[in-house]
Write an enzyme that holds these catalytic residues in place. Structure first.
Site, short mmCIF file in Angstrom:
data_model
loop_
_atom_site.label_atom_id
_atom_site.label_comp_id
_atom_site.label_asym_id
_atom_site.label_seq_id
_atom_site.Cartn_x
_atom_site.Cartn_y
_atom_site.Cartn_z
N THR A 211 0.85 -1.17 0.00
CA THR A 211 0.00 0.00 0.00
C THR A 211 0.89 1.24 0.00
OG1 THR A 211 -1.82 1.12 1.17
CG2 THR A 211 -0.14 0.07 2.53
N CYS A 212 0.30 2.40 -0.23
CA CYS A 212 1.07 3.66 -0.21
C CYS A 212 0.06 4.80 -0.05
CB CYS A 212 1.92 3.80 -1.47
SG CYS A 212 0.98 3.84 -3.02
N GLY A 213 0.28 5.91 -0.73
CA GLY A 213 -0.65 7.02 -0.63
C GLY A 213 -1.81 6.93 -1.60
N GLY A 215 -1.65 4.20 -4.41
CA GLY A 215 -1.51 3.01 -5.23
C GLY A 215 -0.40 3.06 -6.26
N TRP A 240 -3.75 4.91 1.14
CA TRP A 240 -4.06 5.81 2.24
C TRP A 240 -5.07 6.88 1.86
CZ3 TRP A 240 -3.61 4.34 6.88
CH2 TRP A 240 -3.80 5.25 7.93
#
Length: 267
Positions: A211-213, A215, A240
């Site tokens: 995951t990240c901010g 995708g 996120w």
């Protein structure tokens, strides 16, 4: 973040792409932010042979290989998906479903918030979720660049900033053995480590999700995992931007071993 299958089919037709077309992706930054996302997206929609150019355009130019300056063809018109329409096979904007033709969607490579919540609640924690954002954003000590998002991370997840998968060579990414060590330090054995052997054939359930901010940089970590020998790595596409903006979902701050978890507003 993903388009519906019908929109993908239209865009692919505009550039002559079929599921059996060999594809090599590159970008101009040399850090795979765009090309890794494109690589993962191609795989989601069933492109069978897709790779990423090591080092991107900068490495190509540094090697003295030829460059072209011809006018680029116009990009195909795209329909912007409506709310909740991404990747579901329907038309953009909430319209009627659009036939994807030969294209399919590999749901095993795409995680939803429900998938993340189920993994976080599992007593066995069989799948390790790694967050590709910076360590400060993961811990909740650095501000989020998007308005309205809480700081912190999914409870029980680990931190592996996407900048941590690079090495000093012209290819950008660290060598496979170094990548396996970095994933191991982040709490997951990939490829030949952690049991199960190298699974480049996609066999077996995932051991890792990312995951990240939004995708995008998560796809860089997924690419690094593939180089290290772990091929089937789902990306939480909402990342996120979704999790941090939904008050009913729990958020943890701090680092592993010292997490402070705040429950959401229910559900």
């Amino acid at each position: 973040m993903l388009p519906p299958v019908g929109d993908w089919a239209a865009a692919a037709a505009g550039v002559g792409l079929t599921p059996t077309t060999p594809v090599v992706l590159y970008d101009g930054g040399g850090r795979y932010v765009a090309s890794a996302r494109g690589w993962w997206t191609c795989r989601v929609f069933g492109v069978r042979h897709v790779g990423v150019l090591a080092g991107g355009a900068p490495a190509w130019a540094a090697a003295g290989l030829p460059l072209a300056a011809a006018d680029a063809p116009p990009l195909p018109a795209m329909t912007i998906p409506g709310a909740g329409g991404g990747g579901d096979g329907g038309g953009g904007g909430g319209g009627a479903p659009v036939d994807g033709g030969p294209w399919t969607r590999d749901g095993g490579l795409v995680w939803s918030a429900a998938d993340v919540a189920a993994a976080a609640a599992s007593p066995t924690r069989r799948v390790r979720l790694l967050d590709a954002r910076s360590a400060g954003r993961f811990a909740g000590t650095a501000p989020e660049p998007r308005a309205g998002l809480r700081g912190g991370h999914v409870p029980g997840s680990g931190s592996l900033p996407f900048t941590g998968v690079f090495g000093g060579g012209p290819g950008g990414l660290a060598p496979a053995d170094e990548l396996r060590d970095r994933f191991r330090r982040a709490g997951v054995g990939v490829g030949g480590g952690g049991g199960g052997g190298v699974r480049a054939d996609g066999g077996g359930p995932p051991r890792l999700a990312v995951t990240c901010g939004s995708g995008v940089t998560a796809s860089v970590v997924a690419l690094a995992a593939a180089v290290a020998g772990e091929w089937r790595v789902p990306v939480y596409d909402g990342s996120w931007s979704e999790w941090g903006g939904r008050p009913e979902l729990p958020v943890a701050t701090g680092v592993e071993g010292a997490e402070v978890v705040e429950g959401g507003g229910g559900a």
